[in-house]
Design a protein around this motif. Structure first.
Motif, PDB file in Angstrom:
ATOM      1  N   PHE A 141      13.409  -2.752   6.321  1.00  0.00           N
ATOM      2  CA  PHE A 141      11.840  -3.654   6.111  1.00  0.00           C
ATOM      3  C   PHE A 141      11.016  -3.137   7.067  1.00  0.00           C
ATOM      4  O   PHE A 141      11.463  -1.791   7.655  1.00  0.00           O
ATOM      5  CB  PHE A 141      12.317  -5.027   7.682  1.00  0.00           C
ATOM      6  CG  PHE A 141      12.609  -5.731   6.012  1.00  0.00           C
ATOM      7  CD1 PHE A 141      12.906  -6.339   5.187  1.00  0.00           C
ATOM      8  CD2 PHE A 141      14.067  -5.358   6.578  1.00  0.00           C
ATOM      9  CE1 PHE A 141      13.683  -7.083   4.465  1.00  0.00           C
ATOM     10  CE2 PHE A 141      15.086  -6.197   6.633  1.00  0.00           C
ATOM     11  CZ  PHE A 141      15.471  -6.685   4.864  1.00  0.00           C
ATOM     12  N   ILE A 142       9.621  -2.482   7.331  1.00  0.00           N
ATOM     13  CA  ILE A 142       8.381  -1.683   8.274  1.00  0.00           C
ATOM     14  C   ILE A 142       8.243  -3.258   9.096  1.00  0.00           C
ATOM     15  O   ILE A 142       8.483  -4.295   9.499  1.00  0.00           O
ATOM     16  CB  ILE A 142       8.066  -1.392   7.439  1.00  0.00           C
ATOM     17  CG1 ILE A 142       6.833  -1.910   6.300  1.00  0.00           C
ATOM     18  CG2 ILE A 142       8.069  -0.628   5.839  1.00  0.00           C
ATOM     19  CD1 ILE A 142       5.245  -1.759   6.204  1.00  0.00           C
TER      20      ILE A 142
ATOM     21  N   LEU B 109       1.183   5.746   6.298  1.00  0.00           N
ATOM     22  CA  LEU B 109       0.155   4.857   5.977  1.00  0.00           C
ATOM     23  C   LEU B 109      -0.840   5.302   5.359  1.00  0.00           C
ATOM     24  O   LEU B 109      -1.643   5.167   6.942  1.00  0.00           O
ATOM     25  CB  LEU B 109      -0.284   3.407   6.623  1.00  0.00           C
ATOM     26  CG  LEU B 109      -0.124   2.247   6.612  1.00  0.00           C
ATOM     27  CD1 LEU B 109      -0.186   2.096   4.511  1.00  0.00           C
ATOM     28  CD2 LEU B 109      -0.082   0.899   6.887  1.00  0.00           C
ATOM     29  N   ALA B 110      -2.164   5.556   5.058  1.00  0.00           N
ATOM     30  CA  ALA B 110      -2.959   5.563   5.111  1.00  0.00           C
ATOM     31  C   ALA B 110      -3.906   4.507   5.284  1.00  0.00           C
ATOM     32  O   ALA B 110      -3.929   3.516   4.337  1.00  0.00           O
ATOM     33  CB  ALA B 110      -3.825   6.155   3.430  1.00  0.00           C
TER      34      ALA B 110
ATOM     35  N   PRO C 140      -4.947   3.060   0.173  1.00  0.00           N
ATOM     36  CA  PRO C 140      -4.982   3.118   1.655  1.00  0.00           C
ATOM     37  C   PRO C 140      -6.168   1.354   1.469  1.00  0.00           C
ATOM     38  O   PRO C 140      -6.101   0.925   0.400  1.00  0.00           O
ATOM     39  CB  PRO C 140      -6.866   3.849   1.548  1.00  0.00           C
ATOM     40  CG  PRO C 140      -7.242   3.862   0.187  1.00  0.00           C
ATOM     41  CD  PRO C 140      -6.182   4.537  -0.404  1.00  0.00           C
ATOM     42  N   LEU C 141      -5.561   1.625   2.810  1.00  0.00           N
ATOM     43  CA  LEU C 141      -5.042  -0.353   3.171  1.00  0.00           C
ATOM     44  C   LEU C 141      -6.289  -0.104   3.906  1.00  0.00           C
ATOM     45  O   LEU C 141      -6.669   0.626   5.270  1.00  0.00           O
ATOM     46  CB  LEU C 141      -4.014   0.055   4.047  1.00  0.00           C
ATOM     47  CG  LEU C 141      -3.352  -1.727   4.325  1.00  0.00           C
ATOM     48  CD1 LEU C 141      -3.786  -2.857   3.721  1.00  0.00           C
ATOM     49  CD2 LEU C 141      -2.769  -1.724   6.292  1.00  0.00           C
ATOM     50  N   LEU C 142      -7.633  -1.439   3.810  1.00  0.00           N
ATOM     51  CA  LEU C 142      -8.799  -1.842   4.707  1.00  0.00           C
ATOM     52  C   LEU C 142      -7.967  -3.493   5.664  1.00  0.00           C
ATOM     53  O   LEU C 142      -7.940  -4.329   5.062  1.00  0.00           O
ATOM     54  CB  LEU C 142      -9.651  -1.817   3.637  1.00  0.00           C
ATOM     55  CG  LEU C 142     -10.577  -2.193   4.694  1.00  0.00           C
ATOM     56  CD1 LEU C 142     -11.037  -1.959   5.935  1.00  0.00           C
ATOM     57  CD2 LEU C 142     -12.310  -2.926   3.692  1.00  0.00           C
TER      58      LEU C 142
ATOM     59  N   ALA D 259       0.900  -1.243   0.413  1.00  0.00           N
ATOM     60  CA  ALA D 259      -0.101  -0.183   0.027  1.00  0.00           C
ATOM     61  C   ALA D 259       0.725   1.543   0.088  1.00  0.00           C
ATOM     62  O   ALA D 259       0.197   2.114  -0.568  1.00  0.00           O
ATOM     63  CB  ALA D 259      -0.749  -0.096   0.906  1.00  0.00           C
ATOM     64  N   LEU D 260       1.679   1.376   0.972  1.00  0.00           N
ATOM     65  CA  LEU D 260       2.355   2.250   0.725  1.00  0.00           C
ATOM     66  C   LEU D 260       3.551   2.731  -0.740  1.00  0.00           C
ATOM     67  O   LEU D 260       3.511   3.192  -0.874  1.00  0.00           O
ATOM     68  CB  LEU D 260       3.700   2.260   1.772  1.00  0.00           C
ATOM     69  CG  LEU D 260       3.573   2.029   3.652  1.00  0.00           C
ATOM     70  CD1 LEU D 260       4.845   1.792   4.236  1.00  0.00           C
ATOM     71  CD2 LEU D 260       3.151   4.034   3.445  1.00  0.00           C
ATOM     72  N   ARG D 261       3.890   1.327  -0.917  1.00  0.00           N
ATOM     73  CA  ARG D 261       4.917   1.682  -2.146  1.00  0.00           C
ATOM     74  C   ARG D 261       3.530   2.018  -3.583  1.00  0.00           C
ATOM     75  O   ARG D 261       4.433   2.978  -4.714  1.00  0.00           O
ATOM     76  CB  ARG D 261       5.413   0.399  -3.067  1.00  0.00           C
ATOM     77  CG  ARG D 261       6.036   0.353  -4.116  1.00  0.00           C
ATOM     78  CD  ARG D 261       6.720  -1.654  -4.420  1.00  0.00           C
ATOM     79  NE  ARG D 261       6.822  -2.117  -2.989  1.00  0.00           N
ATOM     80  CZ  ARG D 261       6.748  -3.089  -2.094  1.00  0.00           C
ATOM     81  NH1 ARG D 261       6.241  -3.255  -2.863  1.00  0.00           N
ATOM     82  NH2 ARG D 261       7.213  -3.637  -1.134  1.00  0.00           N
TER      83      ARG D 261
END
Length: 487
Positions: free
Chosen positions: A325-326, A481-482, A276-278, A270-272
């Motif tokens: 890495f995150i 991050l959305a 938005p991430l659900l 999602a960041l890349r």
């Protein structure tokens, strides 16, 4: 007249007023309710019903309420009654219709029924929403009143029991802090998700990991509720990161159902691709989704339909060559990483939780502290925890945060090399009071530099382990991050 005599006289007058009162509709209800609460059967039945809902916050409420009863009942029924030895009221004024069951023969002060009822209701109220807490509180109040109405207790006995129950419920927080219902995030001001992706799921790509939990039911629910969404189910042999990356590339909203490891890969994708991430909980712990207030698939779909977006911090681990890495929740090194490695080697043969117990025993017996350099200072670390934002509990593996966008890392270490120190450290971890452990230190910072002079460094992040270069830097991507979350 002494104060005690005056209080006893007032107590008897209050009892007589209740005993002679006629409350239409309650003459048969309150005695039955009082009998149902014998031995706390009413409350343990309620706790069972809450546990069967499979909603984590209701399970926490049931457990906290039950622990409250376990604390309150011995104090009221053993210590209190034996200390005061007060006789039961004379029930001549109580109508026979209310005395359907035998009046107890034990001492009157304090009321054990009232203590248990209050402890359970207060414990539930600390964790459950008002729609659950208020009915339970109403039932507890009715049980407490019924003890006077049926002639079992004086009002003073009931008030003392209520006080004991309330204190018992509060005492549960000393070893188990209550969890905030939802963490603070950075609101984007956008409520136009339906314009990006339709209410029927158009533009949503949902990637479901069946290996992390009940994947088939989650996939079916998404397909039914969002018929226009694309649903991708992962197979055991799939490259999870690659599939998530391709899904994010063609999505307006990337929905990810799985555990925290799967969610980590989804967040990277999602960041890349700046979508938005659900988050949809589908694993064992689901800490990231639950911190956002999403505990079920239904919660996630409701948040999507409401259309509320926010931004949260992401932790990062950067290597000298630029690879990084995150982590959404936590990263760690030391004994915990070894524990995860050993558990994974055993869990296919004996199951996850037995494997965890065996791995913990072996790590406690064998593990030696790692020599590392943290921000230029050499330390011998037994266990280290790095949290994405400040965590609220005191242990090394706390589970909740009040904020998900504070720009800081929460760093906690135990540096000790003695076996006695390890034993004390484990006890402190289990009790959640690491600040009592020798060698414990903690601080918050936007960055931490870590290197291993021995050249071997292994980390865990969001439940996954990996070997990295002997020098890394922990940092943050603030509010990057959305996410779609409840309003």
């Amino acid at each position: 007249m002494s104060i005690r005599s005056a209080l006893n006289k007032l107590d008897r007058r209050a009892f007589e007023a209740v005993a002679t009162a006629h409350l239409p509709g309650l003459e048969s209800v309150l005695p039955r309710l009082s009998h149902a609460a014998d031995n706390s059967l009413l409350w343990f039945g309620t706790a069972t019903a809450l546990g069967l809902t499979r909603r984590p916050h209701l399970r926490r409420a049931a457990l906290r309420g039950s622990i409250g009863i376990a604390l309150a009942s011995p104090v009221a029924n053993l210590a209190g009654k034996q200390a005061f030895r007060r006789k039961r009221p004379i029930v001549d004024l109580v109508p026979q219709a209310r005395r359907r069951w035998a009046i107890p023969t034990s001492h009157a002060f304090p009321s054990g029924h009232s203590a248990a009822a209050t402890a359970f209701a207060a414990g539930v109220a600390m964790e459950a929403p008002l729609t659950v807490a208020l009915p339970v509180a109403g039932a507890a109040a009715a049980v407490a009143f019924s003890r006077v109405y049926t002639g079992a207790h004086y009002p003073g006995d009931v008030l003392a029991g209520i006080g004991i129950g309330a204190l018992a419920a509060m005492a549960t927080r000393l070893v188990w802090p209550t969890r905030p219902p939802i963490s603070h995030v950075v609101r984007t001001g956008l409520t136009d998700i339906p314009r990006r992706a339709g209410q029927d799921g158009r533009g949503v790509v949902a990637v479901v990991n069946p290996n992390a939990g009940p994947g088939r039911s989650i996939a079916d629910t998404i397909a039914k509720q969002l018929p226009a969404a694309e649903v991708v189910e992962l197979a055991p042999e799939d490259d999870v990161a690659a599939i998530l990356d391709k899904a994010a590339e063609r999505a307006d909203v990337l929905a990810v159902a799985g555990g925290d490891g799967t969610m980590n890969s989804g967040a990277q994708a999602a960041l890349r691709h700046d979508v938005p991430l659900l988050p949809i909980p589908g694993g064992t712990l689901d800490r990231f989704a639950r911190t956002l207030g999403i505990e079920t698939t239904a919660d996630a779909l409701a948040a999507y339909r409401d259309g509320h977006m926010a931004r949260v911090d992401v932790g990062r681990i950067r290597q000298p060559e630029g690879q990084e890495f995150i982590f959404l929740n936590t990263a760690s090194f030391g004994a915990y990483t070894e524990l995860v490695d050993r558990r994974e080697r055993l869990e296919d043969r004996i199951g996850k939780w037995p494997a965890l117990a065996v791995a913990a025993t072996r790590v406690l017996r064998d593990w030696q502290p790692e020599e590392v350099v943290i921000d230029g200072r050499t330390r011998h670390v037994w266990l280290a925890f790095i949290g994405n934002c400040k965590y609220g509990a005191r242990g090394t593996t706390p589970t909740w945060r009040r904020r998900l966008a504070d720009g800081k890392l929460d760093i906690r270490l135990i540096a000790t090399g003695r076996r006695a120190g390890r034993l004390r450290a484990v006890a402190a971890v289990l009790a959640g009071h690491l600040h009592l452990t020798p060698g414990y230190s903690s601080w918050r910072s936007p960055e931490m530099r870590l290197s291993a002079p021995g050249g071997d460094l292994r980390l865990a992040h969001d439940g996954e382990t990996r070997s990295v270069q002997p020098s890394v830097t922990f940092g943050k991507y603030p509010a990057s991050l959305a996410v779609i979350c409840p309003s």
